[in-house]
Scaffold this motif. Structure first.
Motif, PDB file in Angstrom:
ATOM      1  N   GLY A   1      24.979  -1.977  16.270  1.00 26.78           N
ATOM      2  CA  GLY A   1      23.758  -1.866  17.067  1.00 26.78           C
ATOM      3  C   GLY A   1      22.567  -2.545  16.408  1.00 26.78           C
ATOM      4  N   THR A   2      22.828  -3.494  15.509  1.00 28.97           N
ATOM      5  CA  THR A   2      21.693  -4.101  14.790  1.00 28.97           C
ATOM      6  C   THR A   2      20.878  -5.029  15.686  1.00 28.97           C
TER       7      THR A   2
ATOM      8  N   ARG B   1      27.244 -15.995  14.752  1.00 32.18           N
ATOM      9  CA  ARG B   1      26.822 -14.696  15.268  1.00 32.18           C
ATOM     10  C   ARG B   1      25.297 -14.546  15.181  1.00 32.18           C
TER      11      ARG B   1
HETATM   12  N1  UDP Z   1      29.307  -6.556  10.693  1.00 27.63           N
HETATM   13  C1  UDP Z   1      29.796  -6.808   9.425  1.00 27.63           C
HETATM   14  N2  UDP Z   1      29.828  -8.101   8.996  1.00 27.63           N
HETATM   15  C2  UDP Z   1      29.403  -9.165   9.751  1.00 27.63           C
HETATM   16  C3  UDP Z   1      28.925  -8.882  11.036  1.00 27.63           C
HETATM   17  C4  UDP Z   1      28.878  -7.574  11.476  1.00 27.63           C
HETATM   18  O1  UDP Z   1      30.189  -5.883   8.715  1.00 27.63           O
HETATM   19  O2  UDP Z   1      29.444 -10.314   9.318  1.00 27.63           O
HETATM   20  C5  UDP Z   1      29.231  -5.142  11.147  1.00 27.63           C
HETATM   21  C6  UDP Z   1      27.805  -4.613  11.081  1.00 27.63           C
HETATM   22  O3  UDP Z   1      27.828  -3.235  10.702  1.00 27.63           O
HETATM   23  C7  UDP Z   1      27.359  -4.741  12.503  1.00 27.63           C
HETATM   24  C8  UDP Z   1      28.633  -4.371  13.237  1.00 27.63           C
HETATM   25  O4  UDP Z   1      29.654  -5.021  12.485  1.00 27.63           O
HETATM   26  O5  UDP Z   1      26.268  -3.888  12.806  1.00 27.63           O
HETATM   27  C9  UDP Z   1      28.706  -4.765  14.688  1.00 27.63           C
HETATM   28  O6  UDP Z   1      28.425  -6.125  14.818  1.00 27.63           O
HETATM   29  P1  UDP Z   1      28.124  -6.787  16.218  1.00 27.63           P
HETATM   30  O7  UDP Z   1      28.424  -8.267  16.084  1.00 27.63           O
HETATM   31  O8  UDP Z   1      28.785  -6.030  17.314  1.00 27.63           O
HETATM   32  O9  UDP Z   1      26.530  -6.684  16.372  1.00 27.63           O
HETATM   33  P2  UDP Z   1      25.582  -5.396  16.377  1.00 27.63           P
HETATM   34  O10 UDP Z   1      26.365  -4.226  16.952  1.00 27.63           O
HETATM   35  O11 UDP Z   1      25.161  -5.134  14.975  1.00 27.63           O
HETATM   36  O12 UDP Z   1      24.447  -5.785  17.261  1.00 27.63           O
END
Ligand code: UDP
Length: 250
Positions: A137-138, A99
């Motif tokens: 949304g990171t 990821r």
């Molecule tokens: N998350 C988590 N563990 C992980 C990866 C993600 O708890 O190993 C959570 C984290 O709060 C993250 C959210 O899941 O912001 C959504 O992850 P996504 O992969 O959709 O990316 P993001 O929305 O952060 O861009």
């Protein structure tokens, strides 16, 4: 809470059309940006966006490491997105995973389309994004932080890159999803915009939307990006104590 099998699913949209944190569908979470938060980096920014806390540091243009990545006609843009082990409820295994590799790649590519890399041949522009606290949304918060950090480092760019995730929750199109909405919603669509041209330089999608919903989601996301853009510019003005230009919003 409703339930699906053994899993409790929160009610994402109230009968009044309000979301789990009381926001309207087109409302952003509170966003605060501090440009120049670190002393050692050439440019930096700290972003607090809802419960997200993200630091970005930029170094360069500088010597390329590893050397074989050097390009004779332009700078290489190297981006590393990392989520701290303590950034989420369930401890994340430290280190690079698929990821974070994917997110580093898409953010790096987004910046390749706006940075004037050909002005700095045989150098590297290094972008570090550290997620200290995560609540969905990171990657967008990382893009926003890195964008302001690049500007703070004086790297010439076409424009800043505001970014936001839109999605579908409880059957409705919503701006800037938080964790529960990202986890239990029907779709998640992060995007990054070049405000001056209206061009999208990052667009990903997880889940399902109809064509009409997608069009409405893009429209909502672009509007959100334009608001975020104002906050980004304001952070840079505060850092360099520049008054807004006459007639321009702060
Ligand atoms: N998350 C988590 N563990 C992980 C990866 C993600 O708890 O190993 C959570 C984290 O709060 C993250 C959210 O899941 O912001 C959504 O992850 P996504 O992969 O959709 O990316 P993001 O929305 O952060 O861009």
């Amino acid at each position: 809470m409703g339930s699906v099998g053994a899993k409790e699913v929160p009610v994402l949209l109230s009968p009044e059309g309000l979301r789990i944190d009381g926001r309207k569908l087109d409302e952003l979470r509170p966003l605060r940006i501090q440009a120049g938060a670190l002393h050692q980096a050439d440019g930096s920014a700290f972003v607090e966006w809802g419960a997200n806390k993200v630091m970005a540091a930029v170094y360069g243009p500088r010597e390329v490491h590893p050397r074989h990545l050097q390009q004779n006609d332009k700078a290489v843009i190297q981006c590393r997105y990392n989520m701290a082990a303590f950034s989420v409820d369930e401890r994340k295994r430290p280190g690079i995973d698929r990821r974070s590799q994917e997110i580093s790649k898409v953010i790096g590519e987004a910046f390749e389309s706006v940075v004037f890399a050909e002005e700095f041949p045989r150098t590297s522009i290094d972008i570090y994004i550290e997620v200290l606290q995560a609540n969905a949304g990171t990657r967008c918060a990382g893009l926003v932080a890195a964008s302001v950090a690049l500007a703070d480092a004086g790297i010439p760019m076409v424009d800043l890159l505001p970014a936001v995730a839109v999605g579908k929750v409880g059957g409705a199109i919503a701006l800037d999803l938080k964790k529960e909405e990202d986890n239990y919603g029907e779709a998640d669509l992060p995007m990054a915009l070049v405000p001056q041209s209206g061009r999208l330089v990052l667009l990903q999608m997880e889940g399902h939307m109809s064509e009409d919903e997608l069009a409405r989601a893009l429209d909502l996301g672009v509007k959100g990006c334009r608001d975020i853009y104002e906050t980004m510019k304001q952070a840079l003005r505060e850092r360099y104590a520049i008054e807004p230009a006459h007639g321009e919003s702060a």
